[in-house]
Structure formats: structure tokens, C-alpha cells
Scaffold this motif. Structure first.
Motif, short mmCIF file in Angstrom:
data_model
loop_
_atom_site.label_atom_id
_atom_site.label_comp_id
_atom_site.label_asym_id
_atom_site.label_seq_id
_atom_site.Cartn_x
_atom_site.Cartn_y
_atom_site.Cartn_z
N ILE A 197 -2.94 4.91 6.74
CA ILE A 197 -1.96 5.88 7.97
C ILE A 197 -0.68 5.53 7.45
CG2 ILE A 197 -2.67 4.36 10.07
CD1 ILE A 197 -1.10 2.22 9.81
N HIS A 198 0.28 6.66 8.41
CA HIS A 198 1.55 6.97 6.81
C HIS A 198 2.63 5.88 6.50
CE1 HIS A 198 1.76 11.41 7.94
NE2 HIS A 198 0.91 10.98 8.90
N SER A 199 2.30 4.79 7.03
CA SER A 199 3.37 3.61 6.80
C SER A 199 2.45 3.45 5.97
CB SER A 199 3.45 2.42 7.90
OG SER A 199 1.95 2.11 8.85
N ASN A 200 0.44 2.79 5.47
CA ASN A 200 0.44 1.96 4.33
C ASN A 200 1.29 3.35 2.83
OD1 ASN A 200 -3.37 2.49 5.50
ND2 ASN A 200 -0.89 0.72 5.76
N LEU A 201 1.46 4.74 3.44
CA LEU A 201 1.63 5.15 2.17
C LEU A 201 3.01 4.84 1.85
CD1 LEU A 201 -0.55 8.31 3.00
CD2 LEU A 201 -0.95 6.68 0.39
N THR A 202 3.38 5.33 2.69
CA THR A 202 5.02 5.35 2.37
C THR A 202 5.36 3.61 1.83
OG1 THR A 202 5.67 4.33 4.78
CG2 THR A 202 5.56 6.94 3.90
N ALA A 203 4.51 2.44 2.65
CA ALA A 203 5.43 1.22 1.60
C ALA A 203 4.73 1.63 0.50
CB ALA A 203 4.26 0.36 2.50
#
Length: 654
Positions: free
Chosen positions: A287-293
Motif C-alpha cells: 500500500i502507499h503508506s508502506n512505500l512512503t515509510a
């Protein structure tokens, strides 16, 4: 009584020694002060991570972010489309994505009679951030005009190039989850992934379409649209009825009314199919938040990342390390020049003799790499190696050759490539650094393998990684999701299957892998990964696969020998013939086996761990051969099948 000759010699040299000593003293102090050597030494030896629980098993966190884990680098930019839109606002007219112009192609005859195709390349042609932004909008809108729905998947099966990243950014912006496949993945594996995800739209290159996909398209009934990233028109002859083939330019022309779909941090961004060392490929849901983290953790270990840097992109974009590295570079205004292993250096296979390779033209300052690849660069100030741990000898060799820090990173697709990364100031070798600021690391006892957090001198165990970068599991593959779990605080964890040990400064070293453990007939456990890592220090070995059968009482090995060194030894011993004949000569097997035993004994491998027989393979192991993954990890099942005849010979079977 006269002076002895040696005393006279010493007296004569005394003025020279004084001059050298004085010069060293006067030059050392300015060097020490102006280069910050003392500060670097202090930083290199400092404690970098410590246990939040005070227990040896952890979890261990970076001391620079000890109270909480980081989730995003730029406040409020919690999805990939927001990251890029911010970059467009900050760096609008600056160079973003660059591709070398192909001026012509030539056939170059070789002394052997073979003919190699060579490229004559021009300078890099650049798209600015604003230009990329426009193309991204039109591409996303064009896909929507072709019937693509928000939150429905789009697949990409393509080599690393600017069009890959443009397509990806279009999908992120329009909330089309992106399904990725390595360009080296076999057609059956790609067909499996396309059918499993049920995609209707596929982005690919003309070459891959004609050489790998055309024969299996009839097995993918839900696929309706293929978009080719190349300029040239694709003939529709021989393709299944009802399948439309478009150029990327024609899809962009359809996108006359761009409109965003505003994905949320919890929305699916990518289903990344791993090539896998065993079995069918698995689609990791990110998910998007996985990648931003994950990218936040990675970028914190790259000091000074920004517009003054230039990144050379040549690894597979379907590899999480390369994809996150490029997205991070775009977020920080660092231009990306595209390359390939065949054009990377002046000596690369597709570069005409006397012409310049991509690295000579681009002069990058940053690059990511995986072991076994030949690395070249001009102004490179930092290399990050991922995929598999480098041996101490290889890491030191690369540091010296390239005159820049060669950092090691440890992460997996399941952790968005984030786990641990060495700091630039850390000059130790053989380790993969401390946890990055977005995650923490625990060690879980593995009693069967003999690893516990009470081991001396360092606690050891299976590496577990937890944090906001931990992905959501495998697409439609619940049986393989047992490696994920959520703790009592709601934090997601991934069980890596790798065995590590934590050093006193909080840095991690990979020492083994659970899947590599084999029990011999007499009851001893042998770690194949441990044996391979140890024997890669042999000067005659380029690559090695150890093998053990539970019905036998000894280990054997298949080795890809160093061609230059083995050829010279063959010459000295009067062994003549082709490279294949040298490798199959019993005398050369004995030479390699002797060195294996010497190295194994010197580093104190147990007697039962040392391979007693060896087969020399004249062919190198690359992803194209199907014997290693795109991250150059061994595919044990494929290697066993490929060398089965030789394995049976080494175990005394007819």
C-alpha cells in the motif's frame, strides 16, 4: 674504530626520515581537521541501535529515532502521487528522467566468427519534472479512456526505462494498483501472475511482447489491452481476437481531460511479483503508506540527497530496491539517467569499441547495485548494495576500487526494501548496518538450528522486521502469509527466515538462512548458505552452490570458477582445450577442491561442512539462465534439476 656499514647507512638516511616525519606531522593535522576525520571515526564507532526492551532479543531501533518509527519524509505527503506532485512544484524545469538517443546500430564481427549487435549512442535527452508531470497525467487519463477503473490493476512487464516510471506514476496518480514483473521472468510465470490478478491492461515493450508474451496470450483470456512503450508500430497479426494493441503515444492522445483520483495511504499501490527462489512467483501487496515509510528509512541513510546528485538506473525496476530508489530520487530532485547492464560501461557488451558507455556520459554520483554485477562509475560518491550480503573481501575491494563508501542494505520485497542500512561513516565490513528509522528488528530463537539470543559473543536468531513498511501479505495466497503477524500493539511484522546476529553497536550481520539447513545421514545439520558464504572467499570461485542429500553423509558443490585464474592454472599444468574442456578436466576439479579445503579449514568450517566433491560449470549464473533470481539469489530447485546428472555422479550413482 670505524662505523659499521649498516650504522653508516642509518646515519645517511636519518635526514630523510626526519623530513618524512616532519611532512607527515604537518600534513596530518590539517587533513585531520579539515576532513573531519575525528568526527567520522566517532560516528563510525558509536552505538547506532539499541534494544527498546533492554533484552538481547530486542526489538532494536535506530538511536536517532528511538521513541517512534518514521512513516513519511515530507509531512502530509503520505501517498506516492503527492510525493511526485510536490517534487514537480519544487523542481519544475529541472531535469527529471533522461534517456540516451540511439543514433544507429552496427553488426561487429568477433575473432570467433560470431557477430554482435553494437549500439552507437548519443547524449542523454532529458524530460523536466513539468514535462513528466504532463505525460503522467495524459497517460493515466488515457488508460481511463480505455476503460481502466480506479482501484483496478494495471500490469507492467518491461525493461528498466523512463517509460516504466512514467507508467508507474500515472497508475499511482489515478489509483490503478500496479502489478510488476521482472523482465527476465519466464512467460509461464508472467501468464500465471496476469491470470491471478485478472488484469485487463498490460504495459510492455515490443521486444518482450514478441519474444515472451505472444505465445501465451491465448492463455490469458481477461487481457484486453496491451500498451507498447516503443515508438514503432506493432503488427496485430497472429494475436488473439479481441485483444487491442496500442502505442504509448496513442494512449496519451486519448487522455485529453486529465483528472486525479486521489488515492489514500491505505490504498493498494503495487502488487510486486517476486521471482522467488522456489516455486511459483508470489505477488506482494504494497500500500502507499508502506512505500512512503520504507523510502523515509532509506533516504535517511543517504546524506545530502538532492538536485546536485545524479542517479544511474539500470537494475530491474520490478525489484523493490530499484523502484524505491528512483521514486526517492524524484522526490528529492535528483535526475535519473537510464541505462542497462549491456550499455553501462565503455566495455559493456552493446557498446561499440571506442565509444562511451552510459556511466562515462552521465557521470552519476549515486547508484544501487547487487553482487555479481560489474560496477563502473565516474563521480560516484555512494553505492548501495542490496539483494545478498557482500563478503568482507568483496566489500573492501569495492571500497578501494571506487574510492567511495559501499554501503550494504538488508531488506525484502515484503518490507519495501527497508530493514537495515550501513551508515556512510561505518567502515566495517561484512555487516548490513543498523535498523533504519521506519522499522525495528527482533531476533527469534531458532533452537533446531542452534541459534538463540543468549549466544556468545553476540545474540543470534531469526530476523523479524516490524514497522509501517511491512506489506500486507501475498495476493490470493493465504497459505504463504504465515510469515506475517500483528503484535499486541497493532504493529505488523515479517518473519524473514534469515538468521542474524546483533553486534554491540546495534548493527546486524546475516549469518545463515533457515531454508538452507540440511540434516545429513549421521545427524549433523549443515547450513548450505553458511558454506557458500564462506567459500566465496576462494580466489578461484565466482559463484558456488553447496548441495547436501539427507541420505548421504557428505556435502558436494557446483562451482562457477573464475575463468581468468583457472585458465592460467590450466596452462601451468599443461591442460589444453576450450573453456568447457578446462572445466570438465579432472585435474582442474582437484585444483579447485584443494583450494576449497584450504579456505574452509582456515576459516574453521566443521569437517562435515566442507564439500568433498565439486563440479565446475563453464556457464555463469544470471537471471536469464533461470538459475538465480533477479537479485542474484540461488534458485536451489532449478540448480539441482539443471545439474542433476553431475550431482548423481558426485554421489557415486551411474
Amino acid at each position: 674504530m670505524g662505523l659499521h656499514q649498516s650504522e653508516l647507512h642509518s646515519l645517511l638516511l636519518l635526514p630523510l626520515h626526519l623530513v618524512v616525519w616532519l611532512y607527515s606531522l604537518l600534513s596530518f593535522l590539517p587533513w585531520y581537521y579539515f576532513t573531519g576525520a575525528g568526527e567520522k571515526r566517532t560516528r563510525a564507532t558509536r552505538v547506532k541501535a539499541r534494544s527498546t526492551s533492554g533484552r538481547t532479543e530486542g526489538p532494536y531501533r535506530c538511536v536517532d529515532r528511538f521513541q517512534s518509527l518514521a512513516t513519511e519524509d515530507f509531512p502530509g505527503k503520505d501517498t506516492l502521487d503527492k510525493l511526485f506532485q510536490q517534487a514537480v512544484q519544487r523542481f519544475g524545469d529541472s531535469d527529471c528522467l533522461g534517456t540516451r538517443e540511439v543514433l544507429s546500430e552496427e553488426n561487429e564481427p568477433q575473432p570467433s566468427g560470431k557477430v554482435f549487435k553494437k549500439l552507437i549512442l548519443g547524449e542523454y535527452c532529458w524530460l523536466s519534472y513539468q514535462q513528466v508531470d504532463s505525460v503522467v497525467s495524459y497517460m493515466g487519463s488515457g488508460l481511463a479512456a480505455l476503460g481502466q477503473q480506479s482501484k483496478s490493476m494495471v500490469a507492467i512487464f518491461c525493461e528498466t526505462r523512463a517509460e516504466w516510471m512514467i507508467s508507474a506514476q500515472a497508475c499511482f496518480r489515478y489509483n490503478f494498483p500496479l502489478v510488476t514483473f521482472y523482465a527476465t521472468l519466464g512467460e509461464e510465470a508472467v501468464a500465471f501472475g496476469l491470470n491471478e490478478t485478472g488484469v485487463t491492461h498490460l504495459i510492455t515493450s515490443t521486444e518482450l511482447l514478441e519474444t515472451k508474451l505472444k505465445g501465451v496470450l491465448s492463455q490469458i483470456p481477461k487481457l484486453k489491452h496491451i500498451i507498447s512503450v516503443d515508438q514503432r508500430r506493432v503488427s496485430t497479426e497472429g494475436y488473439p481476437p479481441g485483444l487491442a494493441i496500442h502505442s504509448m503515444a496513442s494512449v496519451q492522445e486519448l487522455g485529453s481531460q486529465p483528472d486525479n483520483c486521489d488515492p489514500q495511504p491505505s490504498d493498494l499501490a503495487v502488487v510486486m511479483y517476486t521471482s522467488g527462489s522456489t516455486g511459483r512467483p508470489k505477488g506482494v501487496m504494497v500500500i502507499h503508506s508502506n512505500l512512503t515509510a520504507g523510502m523515509t528509512g532509506q533516504c535517511e541513510r543517504i546524506p545530502g540527497l538532492g538536485p546536485k546528485d545524479t542517479y544511474i538506473a539500470y537494475l530491474p525496476l520490478a525489484h523493490v530496491l530499484e523502484m524505491t530508489a528512483e521514486i526517492s530520487c524524484m522526490a528529492y530532485g535528483c535526475p535519473i539517467g537510464y541505462s542497462s547492464p549491456q550499455t553501462l560501461s565503455d566495455q559493456s557488451t552493446k557498446i561499440k569499441r571506442g565509444s562511451r558507455g552510459d556511466s562515462s556520459v552521465l557521470k552519476p554520483t549515486l547508484m544501487a547495485a547487487v553482487p555479481v554485477r560489474r560496477l563502473l562509475g565516474g563521480r560516484v560518491r555512494l553505492m548501495l548494495s542490496g539483494g545478498a550480503p557482500l563478503s568482507s573481501a568483496t566489500q573492501r575491494f569495492m571500497n578501494i576500487c571506487f574510492c567511495c563508501p559501499v554501503g550494504q542494505g538488508y531488506g525484502l520485497t515484503e518490507t519495501c526494501g527497508a530493514g537495515t542500512i550501513t551508515e556512510v561513516a561505518d567502515n566495517s565490513t561484512g555487516r548490513v548496518g543498523a535498523p533504519v528509522i521506519c522499522c525495528e528488528v527482533r531476533l527469534r530463537d531458532w533452537l533446531e538450528g542452534g541459534y538463540t539470543n543468549q549466544d556468545k559473543p553476540h545474540p543470534r536468531g531469526e530476523i523479524l522486521i516490524g514497522g509501517p513498511n511491512i506489506t500486507m501479505g501475498y495476493y490470493r495466497n493465504e497459505s504463504n502469509c504465515q510469515d506475517y503477524f500483528v503484535d499486541e500493539k497493532g504493529q505488523r511484522w515479517f518473519c524473514t527466515g534469515d538468521i542474524g546476529e546483533i553486534h554491540p553497536d546495534g548493527c546486524l550481520q546475516i549469518v545463515d538462512r533457515k531454508k538452507d539447513l540440511v540434516k545429513l545421514q549421521a545427524g549433523e545439520y549443515v547450513s548450505l548458505g553458511k558454506v557458500e558464504a564462506a567459500l566465496k572467499n576462494c580466489s578461484l570461485i565466482d559463484n558456488i552452490c553447496a548441495y547436501a542429500n539427507s541420505e548421504q553423509n557428505y556435502v558436494i558443490s557446483v562451482v562457477v570458477p573464475n575463468q581468468k585464474m583457472l585458465t592460467e592454472l590450466a596452462r601451468q599444468r599443461g591442460v589444453k582445450g576450450s573453456w568447457e574442456e578446462v572445466c570438465t578436466h579432472p585435474a582442474m576439479e582437484e585444483v579447485v577442491l584443494k583450494e576449497i579445503k584450504e579456505v574452509a579449514t582456515s576459516i574453521k568450517l566443521q569437517r562435515f561442512e566442507i564439500p568433498v566433491k565439486v563440479h565446475l560449470s563453464p556457464e555463469p549464473w544470471t537471471p536469464e539462465t533461470g538459475l538465480v533470481t533477479d537479485a542474484f539469489k540461488l534458485k536451489r530447485k532449478e540448480l539441482k534439476n539443471h545439474y542433476l546428472q553431475h550431482i548423481e555422479r558426485m554421489y557415486g550413482r551411474p
